[in-house]
Write an enzyme that holds these catalytic residues in place. Structure first.
Site, short mmCIF file in Angstrom:
data_model
loop_
_atom_site.label_atom_id
_atom_site.label_comp_id
_atom_site.label_asym_id
_atom_site.label_seq_id
_atom_site.Cartn_x
_atom_site.Cartn_y
_atom_site.Cartn_z
N GLU A 245 -81.15 -10.33 -10.42
CA GLU A 245 -80.03 -10.36 -9.67
C GLU A 245 -80.30 -9.13 -8.54
O GLU A 245 -79.62 -9.32 -7.36
CB GLU A 245 -78.65 -9.87 -10.34
CG GLU A 245 -78.29 -10.91 -11.45
CD GLU A 245 -77.61 -12.11 -10.74
OE1 GLU A 245 -76.88 -12.13 -10.05
OE2 GLU A 245 -78.21 -13.47 -11.36
N ASP B 282 -74.70 -17.98 0.08
CA ASP B 282 -74.95 -19.01 -0.81
C ASP B 282 -73.59 -19.89 -0.91
O ASP B 282 -73.34 -20.84 -1.88
CB ASP B 282 -75.17 -18.27 -2.11
CG ASP B 282 -74.28 -17.64 -2.75
OD1 ASP B 282 -73.25 -17.29 -2.05
OD2 ASP B 282 -74.30 -17.33 -3.96
N THR C 54 -70.80 -11.49 -2.80
CA THR C 54 -71.16 -11.09 -4.16
C THR C 54 -71.26 -9.70 -4.57
O THR C 54 -71.63 -8.85 -3.64
CB THR C 54 -72.45 -11.96 -4.25
OG1 THR C 54 -72.51 -13.26 -4.00
CG2 THR C 54 -73.08 -11.59 -5.63
#
Length: 281
Positions: free
Chosen positions: A66, A84, A89
């Site tokens: 990640e 995305d 995020t």
């Protein structure tokens, strides 16, 4: 360096009714002898991914994929839009403004610490939930997230939501399926990326896809055969979306340990993600 191969689809539902009713010890199989020494039974039952040492290893491995780093504790302050389609995020597990889990995190943080620096963004987070919009968040949300990450209460909130939404359900299902630490980790990594919603690439549906090819130990299957089937289904799910199409976190990590028979995820561990080598001694 942060990689773009992150995150999952909407995560509105936790594992629940789908869990098998009878938990099995970490290395139990259909052919397991009934007269195993008591000490061996205790040892097998005691070690799971929820063991503190194993859990820290799991967090390091996920962080390698990640965040391209084993230092998962440095990720509480991480936040960016990786383009995305999931908005921002952020945090230790990639909470997203577009997939509901970031909203739930900030709601929980506000429950335990009213008036925190992120509380004022709750109306905006509710509006952008399910989209990639930054409306009402820019320009200061990212700065305030970093500021919040210096607060121990926010770190605890991230830990809490990670465990509630991802870690605990994955470990519970893994134990119910009779798989060991590696198997529980493969479940955890899958639910981190794909969530457990109703879409075809969610964790529960990856598992259902695997069930058409093999059975978990709790249903009389071979653990290695089952995990290979699960990873095959996981790779299929990853290839359904461009952002997840690099499957090295399976091919050059989890599959390597499975081929070596390291079902307990014992150290030392060596693997590669996106071509970068990692080691835990």
């Amino acid at each position: 360096m942060f990689t773009p191969h992150r995150k999952r689809l909407a995560v509105s539902t936790l594992l629940g009714a789908a869990l098998l009713a009878v938990p099995v010890t970490a290395h139990a199989t259909a052919a397991a002898p009934t007269a195993a020494p008591a000490s061996a039974q205790v040892s097998a039952a005691a070690v799971g991914l929820d063991d503190p040492v194993k859990k820290d290893i799991a967090m390091q491995i996920v962080s390698s994929a990640e965040n391209s780093s084993l230092n998962w504790k440095a990720q509480y302050k991480y936040i960016e839009d990786i383009d995305d389609g999931r908005g921002y995020t952020a945090g230790i597990i990639g909470f997203c403004s577009g997939t509901h889990d970031m909203l739930e995190l900030v709601e929980y943080y506000t429950q335990i610490k009213p008036g925190n620096v992120l509380a004022k963004y709750l109306p905006a987070l509710r509006k952008v939930d399910g989209s990639d919009s930054h409306a009402g968040l820019d320009p200061n949300f990212t700065k305030d997230w970093v500021k919040a990450a210096s607060d121990s209460a926010f770190k605890k909130a991230q830990d809490h939501e990670r465990d509630r939404v991802y870690f605990n359900p994955a470990v519970k299902q893994g134990k119910a399926d009779g798989v060991g630490v590696l198997g529980q980790f493969t479940y955890y990594d899958a639910i981190v990326m794909h969530g457990d919603g109703d879409d075809s690439t969610s964790f529960r549906n990856i598992r259902k896809r695997a069930l058409t090819k093999a059975k978990p130990p709790a249903q009389g299957g071979n653990e290695t055969t089952w995990l290979n089937a699960f990873l095959d289904a996981r790779v299929w799910a990853m290839k359904q979306e461009e952002a997840h199409s690099d499957t090295s976190r399976v091919d050059t990590a989890q599959r390597v340990w499975l081929k070596k028979g390291n079902l307990n995820l014992n150290t030392p561990l060596d693997w590669k993600v996106y071509g970068d080598p990692f080691h835990i001694g």
